[in-house]
Structure formats: C-alpha cells, structure tokens
Design a protein around this motif. Structure first.
Motif, PDB file in Angstrom:
ATOM      1  N   LEU A  84     -39.652   6.408 -11.511  1.00  0.00           N
ATOM      2  CA  LEU A  84     -40.322   7.393 -12.365  1.00  0.00           C
ATOM      3  C   LEU A  84     -39.565   8.721 -12.312  1.00  0.00           C
ATOM      4  N   PRO A  85     -38.457   8.827 -13.043  1.00  0.00           N
ATOM      5  CA  PRO A  85     -37.681  10.078 -13.012  1.00  0.00           C
ATOM      6  C   PRO A  85     -38.429  11.224 -13.682  1.00  0.00           C
ATOM      7  N   GLU A  86     -38.852  12.169 -12.881  1.00  0.00           N
ATOM      8  CA  GLU A  86     -39.720  13.252 -13.357  1.00  0.00           C
ATOM      9  C   GLU A  86     -39.101  14.014 -14.522  1.00  0.00           C
ATOM     10  N   THR A  87     -37.814  14.264 -14.460  1.00  0.00           N
ATOM     11  CA  THR A  87     -37.185  15.100 -15.478  1.00  0.00           C
ATOM     12  C   THR A  87     -36.729  14.315 -16.700  1.00  0.00           C
ATOM     13  N   GLN A  88     -36.817  12.996 -16.656  1.00  0.00           N
ATOM     14  CA  GLN A  88     -36.282  12.182 -17.742  1.00  0.00           C
ATOM     15  C   GLN A  88     -37.369  11.477 -18.560  1.00  0.00           C
ATOM     16  N   MET A  89     -38.468  11.060 -17.923  1.00  0.00           N
ATOM     17  CA  MET A  89     -39.452  10.223 -18.602  1.00  0.00           C
ATOM     18  C   MET A  89     -40.269  11.005 -19.623  1.00  0.00           C
ATOM     19  N   ARG A  90     -40.561  10.348 -20.717  1.00  0.00           N
ATOM     20  CA  ARG A  90     -41.395  10.931 -21.757  1.00  0.00           C
ATOM     21  C   ARG A  90     -42.564   9.981 -22.044  1.00  0.00           C
ATOM     22  N   GLY A 121     -39.040   8.642  -3.711  1.00  0.00           N
ATOM     23  CA  GLY A 121     -38.938  10.060  -3.423  1.00  0.00           C
ATOM     24  C   GLY A 121     -39.410  10.955  -4.545  1.00  0.00           C
ATOM     25  N   CYS A 122     -39.035  10.658  -5.795  1.00  0.00           N
ATOM     26  CA  CYS A 122     -39.400  11.546  -6.898  1.00  0.00           C
ATOM     27  C   CYS A 122     -40.927  11.649  -7.014  1.00  0.00           C
ATOM     28  N   ASP A 123     -41.377  12.723  -7.655  1.00  0.00           N
ATOM     29  CA  ASP A 123     -42.760  13.188  -7.568  1.00  0.00           C
ATOM     30  C   ASP A 123     -43.837  12.105  -7.609  1.00  0.00           C
ATOM     31  N   LYS A 124     -43.823  11.274  -8.638  1.00  0.00           N
ATOM     32  CA  LYS A 124     -44.890  10.290  -8.814  1.00  0.00           C
ATOM     33  C   LYS A 124     -44.590   8.981  -8.112  1.00  0.00           C
ATOM     34  N   THR A 125     -43.344   8.821  -7.647  1.00  0.00           N
ATOM     35  CA  THR A 125     -42.948   7.571  -7.007  1.00  0.00           C
ATOM     36  C   THR A 125     -43.632   7.402  -5.659  1.00  0.00           C
ATOM     37  N   THR A 126     -43.658   8.463  -4.858  1.00  0.00           N
ATOM     38  CA  THR A 126     -44.283   8.365  -3.533  1.00  0.00           C
ATOM     39  C   THR A 126     -45.761   8.008  -3.628  1.00  0.00           C
ATOM     40  N   MET A 198     -40.034  23.258  -2.169  1.00  0.00           N
ATOM     41  CA  MET A 198     -41.246  22.560  -1.757  1.00  0.00           C
ATOM     42  C   MET A 198     -42.050  22.200  -2.998  1.00  0.00           C
ATOM     43  N   GLY A 199     -41.394  21.423  -3.874  1.00  0.00           N
ATOM     44  CA  GLY A 199     -42.062  20.885  -5.044  1.00  0.00           C
ATOM     45  C   GLY A 199     -42.880  19.666  -4.670  1.00  0.00           C
ATOM     46  N   THR A 200     -43.263  18.905  -5.668  1.00  0.00           N
ATOM     47  CA  THR A 200     -44.127  17.755  -5.407  1.00  0.00           C
ATOM     48  C   THR A 200     -43.429  16.703  -4.554  1.00  0.00           C
ATOM     49  N   ALA A 201     -42.151  16.452  -4.818  1.00  0.00           N
ATOM     50  CA  ALA A 201     -41.440  15.409  -4.069  1.00  0.00           C
ATOM     51  C   ALA A 201     -41.393  15.730  -2.580  1.00  0.00           C
ATOM     52  N   SER A 202     -40.960  16.943  -2.241  1.00  0.00           N
ATOM     53  CA  SER A 202     -40.874  17.318  -0.826  1.00  0.00           C
ATOM     54  C   SER A 202     -42.250  17.512  -0.209  1.00  0.00           C
ATOM     55  N   THR A 203     -43.218  17.956  -1.020  1.00  0.00           N
ATOM     56  CA  THR A 203     -44.596  18.038  -0.529  1.00  0.00           C
ATOM     57  C   THR A 203     -45.095  16.657  -0.127  1.00  0.00           C
ATOM     58  N   MET A 204     -44.943  15.677  -1.022  1.00  0.00           N
ATOM     59  CA  MET A 204     -45.438  14.330  -0.724  1.00  0.00           C
ATOM     60  C   MET A 204     -44.687  13.709   0.442  1.00  0.00           C
TER      61      MET A 204
END
Length: 574
Positions: A84-90, A121-126, A198-204
C-alpha cells in the motif's frame, strides 16, 4: 515443544494421499524430504514492492529472516501480500487497508503454517498486517522496514512530508523559488525506508514495540543499517520459539499492551492516524478500547521525543538517541512493566536495559520536550461521536478559538476555490471540509491539513483552525481537527454547516460546537436528505467498503470483520 500438535502437520505430516499432495507440490519449490519431520513451518508475509520506497528492500531483508528461521530449526516459506504505497495509490491507501487485512487473514488461515513473520512499513501496511494476523491468532512477530536516512538540502536536514508542506506553503507565499522547491525533491528521500519523520509509518513501528509484537529497536533502526538485518535474523529465531511455546498474538496484544501503545504514541508525538489503526486492531482482538482512552490514558505522558513534525529531529537521530526502548524507560511507572513481549522479556526488563544517549532528542518526564501530547478527543454538537486534534502540532493560541466557517462541500470544491483572491476568508475564519470521511471520499484521505489561502499566506498567516471528516498525514502539522464523526456522508452534523456559521473550539475543555439553533439544523437536515443522490459506486471493493465501513470513532474497519476469530478452517482438504 508445546503439547498442542503443530498446525502444519495436518497437511505435511500425514502418510496418505493428502499428505502426498501437500508435500509433493511444496517440494517443487526445492524443499528436501527431511524438513517435513515435524519442524515448525513459518510463513513470511511480505509486502515487498517496487512501487514504494518504504518496502523496496524487503525481499533482501526477508532473506535474513529466513536465515534465522533455518538456524532455529524452522522451515521458512515466504508469501506475498499487497503493498500500500501511501504516496502512489489512488484515491487513497486507506481505502485498501482493510482489503490488505482480509488478504493477510485468509492467506494465513488457509495455508499450513504454524506462525508468521509480518514484514511491512508504509503507513497502512503495518496496521493491515497486524489486523489480518490478529484475526487468525497464530504466533506472530513484526519486522518493520525501517526509516530512510535523514534528508539533506542546502546544508540542512529535511524531513519527509513535514518539509514538503513547509516548502509548498513558502512557494505559495512567494518566499521560496520553484527551482529551490524542485531541487529539494532529490535530497528528501535518500534511501530505502519509510518517512524519516515521526509520521504514521514510524509511529506505527514505534507502537509495534509498545504493543510487544516486535523486537526492541525495530522502530528506529534505519532501513539501510546492517543492524536491521541482524534484527531480522533474530526475529527469525524468535518466531520459531514462539511457535514452540504456542505464544499467540492475543496473549501479547492485550489491554495492557494497548495502554502502553497509547502512552508511547503520546511520548513520541505520534501520528493521528494511529488512533483509527489501534481502534481497528483492538476490535479484531475483542479488546475493549474507546476513543476517549487516547485522551484519558495519555494525559500524564509528556512529549518526550523531539522529532518532526512536533519537534526538530528525524528518525535517524532517534535511533542514535536510544529509540523506542529509551522512551519506555523514560515513561517509567506510567507503563505496564509486566506486559509480555515477543522477545521473551517484559516491557519493564526491556526498559531497564535501555539508555538515552542524546537528551536533545529524548527528554525526561521532569524535563520533557513539551507538555502532555497525544491527541485531544473533542465532543460537541458538531462531532457527537468525537473528533481528534493533535495539540503538539497546533498553534497554542488557536486551541481556544471562535470563528466563522468557510465551507468546502467536497475536496474538488476546495481545490477550485482556495486560491481565489476573492475568497471571503480572514485569519480568524475556520476552514471546513466535507465529504472526505470513510464513506465520503471514499477511504478517508489525508487532506484534513488543508493548505491555507494564498491571500492569507502573503499576509504572514501560517496556521488556521481547520475541521474535516478526513485524516491528515502523520508528517503534517497545524491546528487541524480531524476524524469528525459521524462524517458528512453518513449524515453527521458536519454535512449541515454553511458559510458564515460560527464555530467554537475549546480545546482545553475538549468541546467543538456549531452555533446554530436546533430548529434551523432540523430544516437543513430535511433539505440535505431530500437532495441526496444515490452512490455512484455499485460494484467491487468500493461498494463492499462503502456498504460496511465503520466510522472513525470505531476504527474504520468493516463491520463484519470486528470480533475474535481463529486459525481454524471450515473444512479439511480432500
């Protein structure tokens, strides 16, 4: 070895036709006879993809996990899950978090594995990986992809996302040239790995440590650091032992673990997105967790970590300062020290062994980086089921505010009008965006931190109160009220706000109210309901999602996926 027979032996241990079929077809991958002697079969659920910098290196990292599994006497079998690439998916990666969770759940349940290593690792993947694994409840352990190296631009460190928003506003205000803006692009993402803020990826990733579902230092080791390969190897060792001891995910991620995660979230100045992810994960496990827990539990936890967007530094600095174990150490008596972890140690034992190496990056409870952080949970007639605000990313003077609404009915309406020099808006106005909740977009995109009108940027305005049913990037900042529930598309009061309405935010008292009398709201609701059009989404995942998705205060999971499940399959193969 635990008394309970290995799950994989139902497929690989039988000396009959079914056993023949299972062994024969998997032997075609190159496995020899002797590995089917009762050894644990360990799945490696890998979200590797070339579509996303966050996970582009996970194929290599999986090799070190395999090495650790072989060494410990297990048999590793890698299988894919959607990335789920956060910056690529639409239209937004969040639309597909639950789809990933469903894929992971059914892949684990359907296949003859005894435990699973989750790699993402990416935001929604974790959260997607954790939700899926939680619904099966086998022994599981997480390996995050790690963060990218610090960004560099004109002799300074720059942070993923956070400096994008800052630079973009500077260009729109005429304070930065477009050429400089474009040249910063190459220096921002200098290696594989997730956002270095400390965005969503590093937060999770930090929360996986607080939840106890990953090994210590999983969150902060950079993606390209050789020590992440070592961590992957040792993770392979540990999953074999977890299977032998039959330590399941539900025994690790308990109510105590969630409380530790909420404290960690506050201490690191974590992404607001973590709120919906933890609520959804708790729902999968049957652990009681409420939106207000995020406000109540974290009130005594100050901001301990000086990272963008709430502070100055980046994830690489966080690693060298001691990482998540050092934060748990500084939280001290606030955490549940006896909470178990997949490492075999308790959280207290991990904290006791940790050290803080840089006090500019990790503070103490007595001398914190900032006051009590986390999220504020707001209630009022504009958000009857709640809304959230991240005070550490906000302008303190705006946390108590009264202003007139400038309303955008859709994200398209916002884009069409925000740059209009004739837009009726001033610094005291409140920007209101509708139609961007779970059902409305659909998928609840990260558009809540609306860029400010250029006419105000040129006047020196850098923050305004903004309200929406959307989310915002964990790398973003500002006085932004998010996750308004119910959302506008579901008929929440947000749908009824009109230009010029007065709204009152009282952050310290956790209230958010629309100053319109009830009779007028009733009239508006009748008009709104009469003008509703049927959904244009009539098939596939979009329809299933819109028909069954829960609101933000319940984690945005699908209603039929909430509640405990098992690893049992409905029928044996024949």
């Amino acid at each position: 070895m635990a008394d309970k027979p290995l799950r994989s032996q139902k497929s690989y241990g039988k000396l009959d036709r079914d056993g023949f079929i299972h062994r024969s077809w998997i032997k075609g991958t190159g496995l020899p006879d002797h590995v089917f002697d009762g050894r644990p079969i360990i799945g490696i659920c890998n979200t590797w993809s070339e579509l996303v910098t966050c996970q582009v290196h996970l194929r290599e990292l999986a090799g070190f996990v395999k090495r650790g599994i072989w060494e410990a006497g297990g048999v590793p079998i890698e299988f894919p899950a959607m990335s789920l690439p956060e910056t690529q998916m639409r239209p937004t990666a969040m639309l597909f978090r639950n789809l990933l969770a469903m894929e992971v759940e059914e892949s684990i349940r359907a296949n003859p594995i005894d435990g699973v290593v989750l790699m993402g690792g990416c935001d929604k993947t974790t959260p997607g990986l954790l939700m899926g694994a939680a619904s099966v409840d086998l022994p599981a352990i997480f390996v995050s992809s790690g963060s990218m190296l610090n960004g560099k631009f004109q002799g300074h460190d720059i942070g993923s996302g956070t400096d994008v928003w800052r630079f973009s506003e500077a260009v729109r205000a005429g304070e930065m040239t477009l050429a400089d803006f474009m040249s910063a692009e190459a220096g921002m993402s200098r290696s594989a790995g997730v956002c270095n803020t400390m965005g969503t990826a590093s937060t999770m990733a930090s929360l996986t440590e607080a939840l106890g579902i990953s090994l210590p230092n999983n969150a902060a080791l950079p993606a390209v650091d050789s020590r992440r390969k070592v961590l992957a190897h040792v993770t392979g060792n540990r999953i074999v032992q977890l299977v032998k001891d039959d330590v399941r995910i539900s025994q690790v991620i308990t109510r105590q673990a969630f409380e530790n995660a909420i404290l960690m979230h506050a201490a690191v100045g974590g992404s607001t997105n973590a709120v919906v992810h933890l609520l959804a994960l708790a729902g999968r496990l049957g652990v009681p967790l409420d939106l207000h827990d995020f406000d109540e539990i974290a009130r005594e936890a100050p901001l301990l970590v000086n990272l963008m967007p709430s502070g100055k530094y980046l994830m690489e600095d966080f690693c060298y300062a001691g990482g998540a174990p050092a934060v748990m150490k500084e939280l001290g008596s606030l955490i549940h020290r006896d909470a178990v972890t997949v490492s075999g140690l308790t959280q207290g034992e991990i904290a006791d062994a940790a050290q803080v190496w840089n006090r500019e990056v990790i503070g103490t409870r007595e001398a914190p980086i900032g006051p009590s952080s986390g999220v504020w949970v707001l209630k009022g007639n504009l958000c009857p089921d709640g809304a959230i605000l991240k005070p550490s990313a906000a302008t303190p003077e705006l946390l108590t505010h009264r202003g007139r609404a400038v309303v955008f009915e859709t994200i398209e309406d916002y884009h069409a009008r925000i740059d209009d020099p004739d837009l009726e808006v001033d610094a005291t106005s409140i920007l209101v965006l509708k139609g961007c909740g779970p059902k409305g977009y659909p998928g609840m995109p990260e558009v809540g931190n609306m860029a400010l009108p250029p006419k105000l940027l040129h006047q020196g305005v850098r923050d305004m109160v903004r309200i929406s049913d959307a989310r915002m990037s964990g790398t973003a900042y500002g006085t932004v009220i998010l996750h308004v529930a119910p959302e506008a598309e579901a008929g929440g009061p947000l749908a009824l706000v009109r230009n010029g309405d007065e709204i009152v935010l009282d952050g310290p008292n956790r209230t958010l109210d629309l100053l319109v009398d009830e009779a007028e709201l009733v009239r508006r609701r009748q008009a709104w309901e009469a003008g509703r059009e049927p959904s244009k989404y009539t098939r596939g995942w979009y329809k299933l999602y819109i028909d069954t998705v829960l609101q933000a205060d319940r984690g945005v999971d699908l209603d039929f996926l909430v509640g405990k499940s098992t690893a049992d399959v409905t029928r044996e193969s024949h």
